[in-house]
Design a protein around this motif. Structure first.
Motif, PDB file in Angstrom:
ATOM      1  N   ALA A  36      45.724  64.289  25.677  1.00  0.00           N
ATOM      2  CA  ALA A  36      46.358  63.350  26.604  1.00  0.00           C
ATOM      3  C   ALA A  36      47.872  63.516  26.602  1.00  0.00           C
ATOM      4  CB  ALA A  36      45.982  61.916  26.242  1.00  0.00           C
ATOM      5  N   GLN A  37      48.447  63.730  25.425  1.00  0.00           N
ATOM      6  CA  GLN A  37      49.902  63.908  25.326  1.00  0.00           C
ATOM      7  C   GLN A  37      50.347  65.192  26.020  1.00  0.00           C
ATOM      8  OE1 GLN A  37      51.353  64.841  21.410  1.00  0.00           O
ATOM      9  NE2 GLN A  37      53.388  64.023  21.831  1.00  0.00           N
ATOM     10  N   LEU A  38      49.628  66.296  25.766  1.00  0.00           N
ATOM     11  CA  LEU A  38      49.991  67.571  26.378  1.00  0.00           C
ATOM     12  C   LEU A  38      49.868  67.501  27.898  1.00  0.00           C
ATOM     13  CD1 LEU A  38      48.270  70.082  23.913  1.00  0.00           C
ATOM     14  CD2 LEU A  38      50.723  69.631  24.164  1.00  0.00           C
ATOM     15  N   ALA A  39      48.815  66.876  28.382  1.00  0.00           N
ATOM     16  CA  ALA A  39      48.639  66.745  29.824  1.00  0.00           C
ATOM     17  C   ALA A  39      49.744  65.884  30.427  1.00  0.00           C
ATOM     18  CB  ALA A  39      47.273  66.160  30.141  1.00  0.00           C
ATOM     19  N   SER A  40      50.069  64.787  29.766  1.00  0.00           N
ATOM     20  CA  SER A  40      51.092  63.876  30.281  1.00  0.00           C
ATOM     21  C   SER A  40      52.465  64.532  30.342  1.00  0.00           C
ATOM     22  CB  SER A  40      51.161  62.616  29.418  1.00  0.00           C
ATOM     23  OG  SER A  40      49.946  61.897  29.478  1.00  0.00           O
ATOM     24  N   ASN A  41      52.726  65.455  29.406  1.00  0.00           N
ATOM     25  CA  ASN A  41      54.039  66.097  29.321  1.00  0.00           C
ATOM     26  C   ASN A  41      54.096  67.450  30.017  1.00  0.00           C
ATOM     27  OD1 ASN A  41      54.962  63.936  27.787  1.00  0.00           O
ATOM     28  ND2 ASN A  41      54.441  64.912  25.841  1.00  0.00           N
ATOM     29  N   ALA A  42      53.043  67.829  30.731  1.00  0.00           N
ATOM     30  CA  ALA A  42      53.018  69.124  31.404  1.00  0.00           C
ATOM     31  C   ALA A  42      54.102  69.193  32.476  1.00  0.00           C
ATOM     32  CB  ALA A  42      51.647  69.370  32.026  1.00  0.00           C
ATOM     33  N   ASP A  44      38.139  57.452  27.497  1.00  0.00           N
ATOM     34  CA  ASP A  44      39.060  56.318  27.449  1.00  0.00           C
ATOM     35  C   ASP A  44      40.484  56.782  27.167  1.00  0.00           C
ATOM     36  OD1 ASP A  44      39.650  53.419  27.308  1.00  0.00           O
ATOM     37  OD2 ASP A  44      40.075  53.873  25.217  1.00  0.00           O
ATOM     38  N   ILE A  45      40.631  57.709  26.214  1.00  0.00           N
ATOM     39  CA  ILE A  45      41.970  58.173  25.826  1.00  0.00           C
ATOM     40  C   ILE A  45      42.549  59.130  26.859  1.00  0.00           C
ATOM     41  CG2 ILE A  45      43.266  59.538  24.137  1.00  0.00           C
ATOM     42  CD1 ILE A  45      41.340  58.425  21.992  1.00  0.00           C
TER      43      ILE A  45
END
Length: 336
Positions: free
Chosen positions: A77-83, A106-107
């Motif tokens: 989720a973090q990597l996708a959000s910061n792409a 969910d995450i």
């Protein structure tokens, strides 16, 4: 005031346009260092070609260490959000019957749903699995996201048409290795190789059923991996056969070295691109009425084919003739 000229995509593809413009390569990685490198490579190639030429799918099913499924989902989720801007990032979650499935959805869908292009569901056996995944998407507040389904068993192949018909499904992928192992030794190990997968009748039948199910429902068939990732010739040969003989318009990559061979194998030849651009330009001039090109009749049926060829040329990073460039630089209107 002159009315806007409809874009060829709108005229010829209609409601299928969104599904049929997926990148031809879907690159999978699940280890943190490789996920980061995949996203970096995507950004570099996006700059090189001017648009995103492959998806990056961050993998939970094979990537999450046992017992650390939550931490891995949070990393995804973090990597996708910061792409980077313009990135196409997806996630493969665990199977719907896995204890970590609901947590993954969910995450990942809940925290990064606005940055994801889709979620891949592995080992889909029936429409019931799709419905369960859809409910999880809605619960996570990511009801806009499409689902991709991985077909990996004889029973799932049998139900491929029903699965592809579900409106949430955007693409079906063929899981070769699990499909072969599901036959209890009846298919030899050669059926999992880059060449053997195109020879064994049961594997060939499964490939064709999945491709046919997708095309019948306006969805994208995605071809399986080639495990001989260091053999570029085998990789490109398999990708070429998948595209030319089996009707696949997309393919998995499991190593960065496979991405460019997949792009090359799915790309049209220069002469095909030039001809397609001439025909579409002439069709626009004729207001989509039938035309004659070098003594051959063309109408909307062949226009659709040649437009899709230009779409594929664009997706694979090929240079387009000048008259076609405006259709992709400004996708909302066609040149007059």
């Amino acid at each position: 005031m002159t009315a806007a000229v409809p874009h060829p995509r709108e005229v010829l593809l209609g409601s299928q346009a969104a599904a049929l413009t997926l990148p031809v390569c879907d690159h999978y990685s699940g280890v943190e260092a490789r996920m980061r490198k995949s996203l970096q490579l995507q950004a570099e190639m996006q700059q090189e070609f001017g648009h995103c030429v492959f998806d990056v799918t961050l993998d939970c099913e094979d990537g999450a260490p046992v017992g650390q499924e939550r931490e891995h989902a949070q990393l995804v989720a973090q990597l996708a959000s910061n792409a980077a801007a313009g990135a196409r990032v997806a996630a493969r979650v665990h199977t719907v019957d896995h204890p970590a499935f609901a947590q993954d959805m969910d995450i990942i869908a809940g925290q990064a749903g606005q940055r994801l292009c889709h979620i891949m569901i592995p080992k889909v056996e029936s429409v019931d699995d799709v419905l369960q995944a859809e409910r999880a998407l809605l619960a996570a507040g990511a009801g806009h996201l499409p689902l991709h389904a991985l077909i990996e068993s004889p029973a799932a192949v049998h139900r491929a048409f029903e699965i592809a018909a579900h409106p949430r499904i955007q693409s079906l992928s063929f899981g070769l290795m699990d499909f072969v192992s599901a036959h209890g030794g009846a298919i030899p190990a050669s059926g999992m190789t880059s060449a053997g997968q195109f020879q064994h009748p049961l594997v060939v039948r499964a490939k064709l059923e999945i491709a046919a199910a997708c095309h019948a429902n306006g969805k994208v068939p995605s071809h399986c991996v080639v495990t001989e990732f260091s053999d570029t010739a085998a990789m490109q040969a398999a990708a070429g056969r998948a595209a030319r003989e089996f009707g696949y318009t997309r393919m998995w990559s499991i190593h960065p070295a496979q991405i460019r061979p997949i792009l090359a194998a799915f790309a049209p030849e220069d002469a095909e691109i030039a001809r397609a651009a001439r025909i579409i330009a002439a069709a626009i001039d004729a207001d989509w009425a039938p035309i004659s090109e070098e003594g051959v009749l063309h109408d909307r049926a062949s226009y659709r084919y040649f437009w899709q060829l230009l779409e594929r040329a664009h997706q694979t990073g090929r240079a387009l003739p000048q008259q076609a460039q405006a259709w992709f630089a400004n996708p909302d209107s066609a040149p007059t």
